[in-house]
Design an enzyme around this catalytic site. Structure first.
Site, short mmCIF file in Angstrom:
data_model
loop_
_atom_site.label_atom_id
_atom_site.label_comp_id
_atom_site.label_asym_id
_atom_site.label_seq_id
_atom_site.Cartn_x
_atom_site.Cartn_y
_atom_site.Cartn_z
N LYS A 19 5.32 1.69 -3.21
CA LYS A 19 5.20 3.04 -3.78
C LYS A 19 5.45 2.94 -5.27
O LYS A 19 6.09 2.00 -5.73
CB LYS A 19 6.24 3.96 -3.13
CG LYS A 19 5.94 5.44 -3.28
CD LYS A 19 5.00 5.97 -2.22
CE LYS A 19 4.60 7.39 -2.52
NZ LYS A 19 3.83 7.98 -1.43
N GLY A 45 -2.90 8.14 -4.30
CA GLY A 45 -2.27 9.33 -4.87
C GLY A 45 -1.01 9.74 -4.12
O GLY A 45 -0.67 9.18 -3.09
N ASP A 46 -0.32 10.69 -4.68
CA ASP A 46 0.83 11.35 -4.04
C ASP A 46 1.03 12.62 -4.87
O ASP A 46 0.08 13.08 -5.53
CB ASP A 46 2.07 10.42 -4.06
CG ASP A 46 3.23 10.96 -3.22
OD1 ASP A 46 3.18 10.84 -2.00
OD2 ASP A 46 4.20 11.52 -3.78
N LYS A 51 0.86 -1.19 0.00
CA LYS A 51 0.00 0.00 0.00
C LYS A 51 0.88 1.22 0.00
O LYS A 51 1.81 1.33 0.82
CB LYS A 51 -0.87 -0.02 1.28
CG LYS A 51 -1.82 1.13 1.40
CD LYS A 51 -3.15 0.82 0.75
CE LYS A 51 -3.98 2.07 0.45
NZ LYS A 51 -3.70 2.67 -0.88
N ASN A 79 -2.21 19.03 -1.75
CA ASN A 79 -3.20 18.35 -0.92
C ASN A 79 -2.86 18.41 0.57
O ASN A 79 -3.69 18.77 1.40
CB ASN A 79 -3.30 16.89 -1.39
CG ASN A 79 -4.22 16.08 -0.51
OD1 ASN A 79 -3.75 15.39 0.40
ND2 ASN A 79 -5.51 16.17 -0.71
P1 NDP Z 1 0.65 17.78 -4.33
O1 NDP Z 1 1.09 17.41 -5.68
O2 NDP Z 1 -0.79 17.96 -4.04
O3 NDP Z 1 1.38 19.12 -3.86
C1 NDP Z 1 2.76 19.21 -3.78
C2 NDP Z 1 3.14 20.62 -3.40
O4 NDP Z 1 4.54 20.67 -3.17
C3 NDP Z 1 2.85 21.63 -4.49
O5 NDP Z 1 2.58 22.88 -3.92
C4 NDP Z 1 4.19 21.67 -5.26
O6 NDP Z 1 4.41 22.90 -5.94
C5 NDP Z 1 5.17 21.51 -4.13
N1 NDP Z 1 6.37 20.84 -4.65
C6 NDP Z 1 6.45 19.60 -5.20
N2 NDP Z 1 7.69 19.33 -5.60
C7 NDP Z 1 8.41 20.42 -5.31
C8 NDP Z 1 9.76 20.76 -5.47
N3 NDP Z 1 10.63 19.91 -6.03
N4 NDP Z 1 10.16 21.98 -5.00
C9 NDP Z 1 9.29 22.83 -4.44
N5 NDP Z 1 7.98 22.57 -4.26
C10 NDP Z 1 7.56 21.38 -4.69
O7 NDP Z 1 1.30 16.68 -3.34
P2 NDP Z 1 0.85 16.27 -1.89
O8 NDP Z 1 0.41 17.46 -1.13
O9 NDP Z 1 -0.04 15.10 -2.00
O10 NDP Z 1 2.24 15.72 -1.28
C11 NDP Z 1 3.18 16.57 -0.62
C12 NDP Z 1 4.12 15.71 0.19
O11 NDP Z 1 3.39 14.95 1.16
C13 NDP Z 1 4.92 14.67 -0.59
O12 NDP Z 1 6.18 14.47 0.04
C14 NDP Z 1 4.10 13.40 -0.41
O13 NDP Z 1 4.88 12.23 -0.60
C15 NDP Z 1 3.67 13.57 1.03
N6 NDP Z 1 2.51 12.79 1.41
C16 NDP Z 1 1.30 12.95 0.78
C17 NDP Z 1 0.20 12.23 1.18
C18 NDP Z 1 -1.15 12.46 0.60
O14 NDP Z 1 -2.11 11.83 1.12
N7 NDP Z 1 -1.30 13.30 -0.39
C19 NDP Z 1 0.32 11.20 2.25
C20 NDP Z 1 1.59 11.20 2.92
C21 NDP Z 1 2.64 11.94 2.48
P3 NDP Z 1 4.31 22.92 -7.56
O15 NDP Z 1 2.85 22.81 -7.84
O16 NDP Z 1 4.90 24.23 -7.92
O17 NDP Z 1 5.10 21.74 -8.05
#
Ligand code: NDP
Length: 449
Positions: free
Chosen positions: A130, A169-170, A94, A245
């Site tokens: 993953k 998702g991620d 998962k 998210n």
């Molecule tokens: P989203 O795609 O919804 O959002 C990611 C955010 O981070 C965007 O604002 C994006 O900006 C920014 N971002 C991504 N890559 C970069 C980068 N290289 N440098 C600067 N900013 C960056 O992703 P999530 O919110 O779902 O995920 C965020 C983190 O949380 C990740 O590490 C993910 O693995 C972790 N996570 C998420 C879960 C979930 O349920 N969604 C669960 C557990 C962990 P831009 O749009 O400009 O790229």
């Protein structure tokens, strides 16, 4: 059997480096866990004898595949798809799918490795995995995203199943992508197998609170850390990086718990809004229009956009890095600590570099690792699977109450394990040891497989 524990841990790490050349993020994730496990081997020589750690460091299966698709201009595009099925000792693999140009095998392996322990900490019956692709959804039309998702699933479907492997998702994979992926899976298999993907739309098997779960969960975890110190979110100034998210729903919950989020970001820069981020505008810009964070500042008079720059320059008491790995380095940590930051809660996976974690430790900043603090997302995914299996649907209130309880339990478990293993207050050690013990016991029970 006598075990020279430091030498053993060293040897395991050297072998991981040798076997997985160039996979820096994976090395970093393994190192961070290994640094906590000497105390475990001191008490459990059976895990040394049976090479339990070595087995957990080696994925059960790694799948890499070609994803050909055609863009709107008719040009053929080729991306690379990945799924790392890391460990199924506690349940089906998962873990999410990430679509981002930076995705490579090392990144997927770091995320999958973290996922094993995170999923164990939730107490739910889920293993760790993953996946993802170096596909960049940014700027792509819905039709292009759909064609990509269909091609991706045309290969991946054969490895999935509600009892086998259940993606979610991620980064770059939200409800739209999950919809296209599910549609193609259903079409190929001729099965309406709701439990094969989580993060589904509410009208077709999705669960209430899944969208909010990771951000809400991180806020609940932070609240539990504050409770131990006799504090609350009330009146606290908070900075959350990212605006995806995790960040959006982290902001929502922090506000409802009495804190004020004054800054958030995306990869182009950050906004500061001393009145507190206006969530309705943020959701409109980022969720509905898929716009940039600078658009927020164009619409909110009290907000200022800073191009480039580090969001960690904004003074706060609570920092919640929620964008991506290694986004908070030791320079940023030094600035945060100097500006009076007292709590850091990882909303993202491994957003804090090892040297930044050390800065926080030395400065007495309370620190929560992602594998504990952001486990609310996957925990709620497991609740979605539970509802799918029983053909049931829970209310928002019930699901949120379960999430809050799970996050408090994870905090208690990490906190108590840290004490039991001689490092009170060290939630990194508490999370690694508690997660590892749960997985190791199951791995051991299943024999040499
Ligand atoms: P989203 O795609 O919804 O959002 C990611 C955010 O981070 C965007 O604002 C994006 O900006 C920014 N971002 C991504 N890559 C970069 C980068 N290289 N440098 C600067 N900013 C960056 O992703 P999530 O919110 O779902 O995920 C965020 C983190 O949380 C990740 O590490 C993910 O693995 C972790 N996570 C998420 C879960 C979930 O349920 N969604 C669960 C557990 C962990 P831009 O749009 O400009 O790229």
């Amino acid at each position: 059997m006598h075990v020279d524990v430091p030498a053993k841990v060293h040897a395991i790490y050297d072998e991981v480096l040798r076997r997985n050349p160039g996979e820096e993020e994976f090395h970093q994730a393994v190192r961070e866990v290994l640094d906590s496990l000497a105390v475990v081997l001191d008490r459990h020589s059976e895990y040394a004898e049976m090479k339990t750690i070595e087995r957990i460091c080696e994925p059960e299966r790694q799948i890499i595949f070609r994803v050909p698709w055609q863009d709107d201009r008719g040009e053929v595009q080729i991306n690379r798809g990945f799924r790392v099925e890391f460990n199924s000792a506690l349940g089906p693999y998962k873990g999410g799918l990430r679509f981002h140009p930076s995705v490579n095998l090392g990144i997927v392996k770091f995320l999958g490795f973290e996922q094993i322990f995170k999923n164990a900490l939730t107490g739910m019956p889920i293993g760790g995995g993953k996946g993802g692709s170096d596909f960049d959804p940014k700027g792509r039309s819905d039709a292009e995203v759909m064609r990509f998702c269909q091609s991706f699933m045309t290969e991946l479907y054969r490895h999935l199943g509600e009892y086998t492997d259940v993606p979610a998702g991620d980064i770059g994979v939200g409800a739209r992508e999950i919809g296209y992926l599910f549609g193609q899976y259903k079409r190929i298999t001729n099965r309406y197998e709701s439990g094969v993907l989580t993060g589904k739309g509410l009208g077709w098997g999705g669960a209430l609170v899944r969208t909010e779960a990771t951000g809400y969960g991180a806020a609940f975890f932070a609240e539990a850390m504050m409770t131990v110190r006799g504090e609350t979110f009330e009146g606290k100034r908070v900075v959350i990086s990212g605006s995806g998210n995790v960040a959006v729903y982290g902001i929502e919950k922090v506000h409802s718990l009495g804190g004020t989020v004054v800054a958030c970001s995306d990869s182009s820069g950050y906004v500061v809004d001393e009145d507190g981020i206006d969530l309705e505008v943020l959701k409109q810009v980022k969720e509905r229009e898929r716009g940039r964070i600078s658009d927020y500042a164009d619409r909110v008079a009290s907000a200022e956009f800073v191009e480039g720059g580090s969001v960690w320059d904004v003074p706060c008491e609570v920092a919640v890095p929620s964008a991506t790995q290694n986004e908070l380095d030791d320079d940023a940590a030094t600035v945060l600590a100097r500006n009076g930051c007292r709590y850091v809660i990882e909303g993202a996976n491994m957003p804090t570099t090892p040297s930044a974690v050390k800065v926080f430790r030395d400065a007495g900043v309370a620190f929560a690792p992602g594998k504990a603090a952001n486990a609310g997302g996957v925990a709620t995914s497991a609740l979605e699977m539970q509802q799918n299996a029983s053909r049931d649907r829970w209310t928002f209130e019930h699901s949120e109450a379960r999430l809050a309880e799970i996050m408090r339990d994870i905090h208690t478990r990490c906190h108590e394990t840290a004490e039991e293993y001689g490092s009170p207050g060290d939630l990194v050690l508490g999370a690694n040891v508690a997660g590892f013990l749960q997985v190791a016991e199951a791995v051991h029970a299943h024999g040499l497989i």
